[in-house]
Design a protein around this motif. Structure first.
Motif, short mmCIF file in Angstrom:
data_model
loop_
_atom_site.label_atom_id
_atom_site.label_comp_id
_atom_site.label_asym_id
_atom_site.label_seq_id
_atom_site.Cartn_x
_atom_site.Cartn_y
_atom_site.Cartn_z
N CYS A 193 0.86 -1.19 0.00
CA CYS A 193 0.00 0.00 0.00
C CYS A 193 0.90 1.23 0.00
N LEU A 211 0.17 4.23 1.07
CA LEU A 211 -0.23 5.32 1.96
C LEU A 211 0.51 5.37 3.30
N ARG A 212 1.16 4.30 3.63
CA ARG A 212 2.09 4.28 4.77
C ARG A 212 1.53 4.84 6.08
N CYS A 213 0.32 4.43 6.43
CA CYS A 213 -0.19 4.81 7.75
C CYS A 213 0.78 4.27 8.80
N PHE A 245 0.66 3.07 11.68
CA PHE A 245 0.36 1.94 12.57
C PHE A 245 0.14 0.64 11.79
N CYS A 246 0.37 0.66 10.47
CA CYS A 246 -0.06 -0.45 9.63
C CYS A 246 1.14 -1.16 8.98
N THR A 249 1.16 -3.34 6.53
CA THR A 249 1.09 -3.33 5.05
C THR A 249 1.75 -2.06 4.50
N GLY A 250 1.52 -0.95 5.19
CA GLY A 250 2.06 0.34 4.74
C GLY A 250 3.58 0.36 4.68
N GLY A 294 -8.22 -5.63 3.50
CA GLY A 294 -6.92 -6.32 3.53
C GLY A 294 -5.82 -5.38 3.09
N GLY A 311 -3.79 -2.81 1.05
CA GLY A 311 -4.05 -1.81 0.02
C GLY A 311 -5.19 -0.85 0.32
N GLU A 312 -5.20 0.25 -0.41
CA GLU A 312 -6.29 1.25 -0.34
C GLU A 312 -7.18 1.01 -1.56
N ILE A 358 -9.40 5.32 3.37
CA ILE A 358 -8.97 6.46 4.18
C ILE A 358 -9.79 7.69 3.80
S1 SF4 Z 1 -3.49 -0.70 4.06
FE1 SF4 Z 1 -4.92 0.81 4.92
S2 SF4 Z 1 -4.13 1.24 6.97
FE2 SF4 Z 1 -2.49 0.21 5.83
S3 SF4 Z 1 -1.22 1.88 4.97
FE3 SF4 Z 1 -2.76 1.34 3.44
S4 SF4 Z 1 -4.48 2.73 3.81
FE4 SF4 Z 1 -3.20 2.78 5.63
#
Ligand code: SF4
Length: 340
Positions: free
Chosen positions: A113, A115-117, A119-120, A122-123, A158, A160-161, A194
């Motif tokens: 993903c 977007l690199r949140c 706390f995540c 996947t990011g 799951g 990805g955005e 998001i």
């Molecule tokens: S998968 Fe969702 S929570 Fe994780 S970085 Fe991407 S948008 Fe943010």
């Protein structure tokens, strides 16, 4: 590289046109959809009501290949099943969650993903690539074939955005909800985002009954620290949209992280922020993990937070993530190599 077309990529209308263009009888799309999506039969030689010549031709033109299951992990506590799947050279994850009287499947829309949140997990991977509609649909088909379980609910939560892979996600919804095929109910499909306003408007316009979950997670003035994408996609625009469009009732998700977004000040601000919007608020105590230093809230802190929100008009739910023992809980999906 195979020039065959992946059958799971086709919406019904695309399939009708494609079959016609390739000299098949017009009615054949119904037979195909029935075999694949209601009988889960992926060997065209077994499509017994289709002529032998056409079965051969189908085999030549289409690929019926599902994402390959590399590994299945089962959480002994709650029977959550996490599937590691191979798509091309990448790996993705999908999770089958057992509820009281049904199953929910959490599906991925991207490899990684962008977007690199903060706390995540996947990011932390960044974006490797978007999944095709066929790879999104293939996740559910692979799980049905392996487990003999058809989930009732689908959640796009799951890897990805989803709205950054808009076209493919839209096509996958069309395929999932085809009445002649998998026949998922629109309201049982949740798209978690998001909040990307123009895409969200398009989604609501085309599929008004799909459930929308907005990952809010922080009050606007502090959101960028936790979710860098706030800078490009400000949450205030999303809130304004739902304030003005009250016929639609989204869910706002809020992952509660100790000392970050869980104080009484945050709860009061959240209350004011959402009181003019018809919505549900879903609080998710953070899942602690080895990658990030964040902590979850205590029961006492959680209750304090809820009691403040109760003063507002909206329904509040608490979601306790399942699959914690196998890194299948929210924000913990990263593909095998990256997660360990
Ligand atoms: S998968 Fe969702 S929570 Fe994780 S970085 Fe991407 S948008 Fe943010």
């Amino acid at each position: 590289m195979s020039s065959k077309r992946l059958i799971f990529n086709f919406t019904e209308s695309e399939l009708i046109v494609f079959l016609e263009e390739n000299g098949f009888p017009k009615y054949m799309y119904k037979q195909l959809i029935k075999w694949i999506y209601t009988k889960y039969e992926l060997n065209p030689y077994k499509f017994s009501d289709i002529s032998k010549v056409n079965r051969e031709k189908l085999k030549e033109i289409f690929s019926f290949q599902l994402p390959k299951i590399v590994k299945i992990s089962i959480d002994p506590e709650d029977e959550t099943k996490k599937y590691l799947l191979k798509v091309g050279k990448h790996e993705i994850e999908t999770v089958l969650i057992k509820e009281k009287d049904h199953y929910t499947q959490c599906i991925s829309t991207q490899v990684g993903c962008p977007l690199r949140c903060k706390f995540c997990i996947t990011g932390t991977m960044g974006l490797k690539r978007n999944l095709s509609a066929g790879e999104i649909v293939g996740q559910v088909m692979a799980v049905i074939k392996e487990s003999d379980i058809k989930p009732r609910n689908l959640v796009y939560m799951g890897m990805g955005e989803p709205l950054l892979n808009y076209e493919n996600v839209m096509r996958s919804i069309e395929i999932y909800t085809n009445r002649k095929g998998l026949d998922f109910a629109f309201r049982k499909i949740t798209i978690s985002t998001i909040g990307i306003l123009d895409k969200l408007k398009g989604l609501i316009k085309k599929f008004p009954k799909v459930t929308i979950a907005i990952s809010l997670n922080q009050i606007p003035e502090e959101r960028e620290d936790l979710m860098p994408a706030e800078k490009k996609y400000p949450i205030l625009k999303i809130l304004k949209y739902f304030e003005e469009n009250k016929y639609f009732r989204p869910t706002f998700e809020y992952v509660l992280i100790k000392n970050i977004n869980s104080s009484e000040k945050h709860a009061h601000k959240l209350l004011r922020l959402l009181e003019k919007i018809r919505c549900k608020i879903n609080l998710i105590p953070y899942n602690e993990n080895k990658i990030f230093p964040y902590e979850s809230v205590s029961e006492e802190e959680l209750n304090k937070f809820i009691n403040i929100l109760y003063k507002g008009p909206n329904a509040i739910t608490v979601r306790r993530s399942k699959g914690k023992n196998i890194q299948a809980a929210c924000g913990q999906l990263a593909g095998e190599k990256d997660a360990e």
